[in-house]
Design a protein around this motif. Sequence first.
Motif, PDB file in Angstrom:
ATOM      1  N   LEU A 100       1.936   1.890  -3.610  1.00 21.16           N
ATOM      2  CA  LEU A 100       0.809   2.385  -4.407  1.00 21.16           C
ATOM      3  C   LEU A 100       0.537   3.856  -4.097  1.00 21.16           C
ATOM      4  O   LEU A 100       0.283   4.657  -5.006  1.00 21.16           O
ATOM      5  N   MET A 101       0.590   4.211  -2.820  1.00 22.29           N
ATOM      6  CA  MET A 101       0.382   5.596  -2.421  1.00 22.29           C
ATOM      7  C   MET A 101       1.490   6.496  -2.991  1.00 22.29           C
ATOM      8  O   MET A 101       1.224   7.581  -3.505  1.00 22.29           O
ATOM      9  N   LEU A 102       2.720   6.022  -2.942  1.00 24.17           N
ATOM     10  CA  LEU A 102       3.843   6.790  -3.483  1.00 24.17           C
ATOM     11  C   LEU A 102       3.700   6.971  -4.996  1.00 24.17           C
ATOM     12  O   LEU A 102       3.965   8.049  -5.527  1.00 24.17           O
ATOM     13  N   GLU A 103       3.251   5.934  -5.672  1.00 23.29           N
ATOM     14  CA  GLU A 103       3.041   6.012  -7.115  1.00 23.29           C
ATOM     15  C   GLU A 103       1.988   7.067  -7.448  1.00 23.29           C
ATOM     16  O   GLU A 103       2.173   7.878  -8.368  1.00 23.29           O
ATOM     17  N   ASP A 104       0.875   7.090  -6.709  1.00 23.49           N
ATOM     18  CA  ASP A 104      -0.159   8.110  -6.913  1.00 23.49           C
ATOM     19  C   ASP A 104       0.387   9.501  -6.651  1.00 23.49           C
ATOM     20  O   ASP A 104       0.112  10.449  -7.384  1.00 23.49           O
ATOM     21  N   TYR A 105       1.162   9.643  -5.610  1.00 19.47           N
ATOM     22  CA  TYR A 105       1.759  10.937  -5.255  1.00 19.47           C
ATOM     23  C   TYR A 105       2.676  11.431  -6.373  1.00 19.47           C
ATOM     24  O   TYR A 105       2.654  12.603  -6.732  1.00 19.47           O
ATOM     25  N   SER A 165       0.832  -1.210   0.000  1.00 19.26           N
ATOM     26  CA  SER A 165       0.000   0.000   0.000  1.00 19.26           C
ATOM     27  C   SER A 165       0.873   1.269   0.000  1.00 19.26           C
ATOM     28  O   SER A 165       0.502   2.274  -0.591  1.00 19.26           O
ATOM     29  N   PHE A 166       2.031   1.210   0.641  1.00 18.97           N
ATOM     30  CA  PHE A 166       2.951   2.350   0.629  1.00 18.97           C
ATOM     31  C   PHE A 166       3.395   2.669  -0.793  1.00 18.97           C
ATOM     32  O   PHE A 166       3.402   3.823  -1.211  1.00 18.97           O
TER      33      PHE A 166
END
Length: 65
Positions: A54-59, A51-52
């Motif tokens: 994925l969140m970094l990719e979105d950011y 999940s980290f």
Amino acid sequence: MKNDMVRKSIRLNKNESELLSKYAKQRGLSESQLIGMLTMGKYPKPLPDKSFWLMLEDYMKYTVV
């Protein structure tokens, strides 16, 4: 540095062996890399979960120009 490597043989019970494998995998290291770091007094942290990343990719979608 590779020429300075020394082969060691250790004995672990089944539980210890499973824990060593688990901890090495959680940290993205081989078992020998983990043992080497621990003997030098370094305690690697586990890798972040999926999940980290994925969140970094979105950011990164919104911050890269």
